[in-house]
Scaffold this motif. Structure first.
Motif, short mmCIF file in Angstrom:
data_model
loop_
_atom_site.label_atom_id
_atom_site.label_comp_id
_atom_site.label_asym_id
_atom_site.label_seq_id
_atom_site.Cartn_x
_atom_site.Cartn_y
_atom_site.Cartn_z
N GLY A 189 0.83 -1.20 0.00
CA GLY A 189 0.00 0.00 0.00
C GLY A 189 0.86 1.24 0.00
N LYS A 190 0.70 2.07 1.04
CA LYS A 190 1.43 3.33 1.13
C LYS A 190 2.75 3.19 1.87
CE LYS A 190 -2.77 6.14 0.96
NZ LYS A 190 -3.58 7.18 1.64
N ARG A 191 3.17 1.99 2.17
CA ARG A 191 4.41 1.80 2.90
C ARG A 191 5.64 2.02 2.03
NH1 ARG A 191 3.72 -0.99 7.85
NH2 ARG A 191 1.61 -1.80 8.12
N GLY A 192 5.48 2.13 0.74
CA GLY A 192 6.62 2.32 -0.14
C GLY A 192 7.05 1.02 -0.76
N MET A 193 8.22 1.04 -1.33
CA MET A 193 8.71 -0.12 -2.06
C MET A 193 9.29 -1.15 -1.11
SD MET A 193 10.47 1.83 -5.26
CE MET A 193 10.66 0.35 -6.24
N THR A 194 9.21 -2.42 -1.51
CA THR A 194 9.83 -3.48 -0.72
C THR A 194 11.33 -3.47 -0.96
OG1 THR A 194 9.64 -5.13 -2.47
CG2 THR A 194 7.75 -4.89 -0.98
N LEU A 195 12.05 -4.18 -0.11
CA LEU A 195 13.49 -4.29 -0.28
C LEU A 195 13.82 -4.90 -1.64
CD1 LEU A 195 16.38 -4.17 0.79
CD2 LEU A 195 15.97 -6.36 1.94
N GLU A 196 13.08 -5.91 -2.03
CA GLU A 196 13.32 -6.56 -3.32
C GLU A 196 13.14 -5.59 -4.48
OE1 GLU A 196 10.90 -9.76 -5.92
OE2 GLU A 196 11.61 -10.52 -3.99
N GLU A 197 12.08 -4.79 -4.43
CA GLU A 197 11.83 -3.82 -5.50
C GLU A 197 12.95 -2.78 -5.55
OE1 GLU A 197 6.95 -3.79 -5.69
OE2 GLU A 197 7.98 -2.62 -4.16
N ASP A 198 13.38 -2.30 -4.39
CA ASP A 198 14.46 -1.32 -4.36
C ASP A 198 15.76 -1.90 -4.92
OD1 ASP A 198 13.05 0.81 -3.34
OD2 ASP A 198 13.56 0.42 -1.25
N LEU A 199 16.05 -3.15 -4.56
CA LEU A 199 17.27 -3.78 -5.07
C LEU A 199 17.18 -4.02 -6.57
CD1 LEU A 199 18.09 -6.29 -2.20
CD2 LEU A 199 19.50 -4.37 -2.95
N ASN A 200 16.01 -4.43 -7.03
CA ASN A 200 15.85 -4.65 -8.47
C ASN A 200 16.06 -3.36 -9.25
OD1 ASN A 200 15.31 -7.34 -7.98
ND2 ASN A 200 13.09 -7.13 -8.17
N GLU A 201 15.53 -2.26 -8.73
CA GLU A 201 15.73 -0.96 -9.39
C GLU A 201 17.20 -0.57 -9.36
OE1 GLU A 201 13.42 2.39 -8.43
OE2 GLU A 201 11.57 1.58 -9.30
N SER A 202 17.84 -0.81 -8.23
CA SER A 202 19.26 -0.47 -8.10
C SER A 202 20.10 -1.28 -9.08
CB SER A 202 19.73 -0.73 -6.67
OG SER A 202 18.99 0.06 -5.75
N ASN A 203 19.79 -2.57 -9.18
CA ASN A 203 20.53 -3.41 -10.11
C ASN A 203 20.30 -3.00 -11.56
OD1 ASN A 203 21.64 -4.96 -8.05
ND2 ASN A 203 19.96 -6.43 -8.08
N GLN A 204 19.10 -2.57 -11.86
CA GLN A 204 18.82 -2.09 -13.21
C GLN A 204 19.62 -0.83 -13.51
OE1 GLN A 204 17.11 -3.61 -15.65
NE2 GLN A 204 17.86 -1.95 -16.95
N TYR A 205 19.76 0.03 -12.50
CA TYR A 205 20.57 1.24 -12.66
C TYR A 205 22.03 0.87 -12.90
CZ TYR A 205 23.09 5.52 -11.48
OH TYR A 205 23.94 6.60 -11.51
#
Length: 204
Positions: A31-47
């Motif tokens: 919900g409004k809690r923000g991104m999960t750790l997995e989502e943040d890591l996936n975005e970081s790895n994509q960067y």
């Protein structure tokens, strides 16, 4: 569609990320809690990949399909499947010629990290990576505190062995702080753990 974990329990989309220790390739709704750790890591790895910094990917979790319906000849609908037990860790890749292998865990406990979130086969895998001179570690997020730490595998293994010897079944927050590197949340990448890897390489 119904998914089951290896112990037979049904997958529930509302389950908090840190409550079960099996890896999840599916999104968890926060919900409004923000991104999960997995989502943040996936975005970081994509960067990292887009900037030619590192090549790191999440390992897919094997799924065994047990019930498929065919409403049309050209379409198949999976009705029931099981998450198979993962044999290693969440992520692996390469950076500056170094093999990276790591697990990512999130807990809502603000005072300690429960070791039940880690599996024995993951510890054994990290030990094997270290024997081959790879870089193995765990990234821990304390969700209620919004704090992220990178702990090298040899520290995690030491805490695991302490538990096996009859010691506490968790790592205290103070122990995490004293043995790990704190990673701030930034814009791009969200979790810049490669800066920590640079420090680990410099120590070699």
């Amino acid at each position: 569609m119904v998914f089951h974990y290896p112990n037979g329990r049904k997958y529930a989309s509302g389950t908090k990320y840190g409550d079960l220790s099996t890896s999840r390739p599916l999104q968890i709704n926060y919900g409004k809690r923000g991104m999960t750790l997995e989502e943040d890591l996936n975005e970081s790895n994509q960067y990292y990949l887009s900037q030619s910094i590192a090549v790191v990917h999440k390992k897919p979790t094997p799924i065994q399909i047990v019930d498929v319906h065919y409403p049309k000849r050209s379409a198949a609908v999976i009705k029931e499947a099981y998450f198979k037990q993962a044999s290693t860790t969440d992520y692996n890749g390469v950076y500056k010629g170094k093999y990276l292998d790591f697990e990512a865990k999130e807990t809502r406990n603000s005072t300690s990290f429960p070791l039940q979130n880690v599996h024995e086969h993951q510890i054994l895998h990290m030990e094997q990576v270290l024997r081959q001179q790879g870089i193995a570690f765990i990234i821990i997020r304390f969700a209620t505190l919004e704090e992220i730490y990178l702990m090298e595998a040899h520290h995690l293994i030491a805490f695991w062995n302490r538990m096996l010897s009859g010691g506490r079944k968790s790592i205290t927050k103070q122990e995490v702080e004293s043995t790990s590197y704190k990673i701030p949340i930034t814009f791009q990448p969200r979790i810049d753990y490669i800066k920590v890897i640079d420090k680990l390489i410099a120590k070699e």
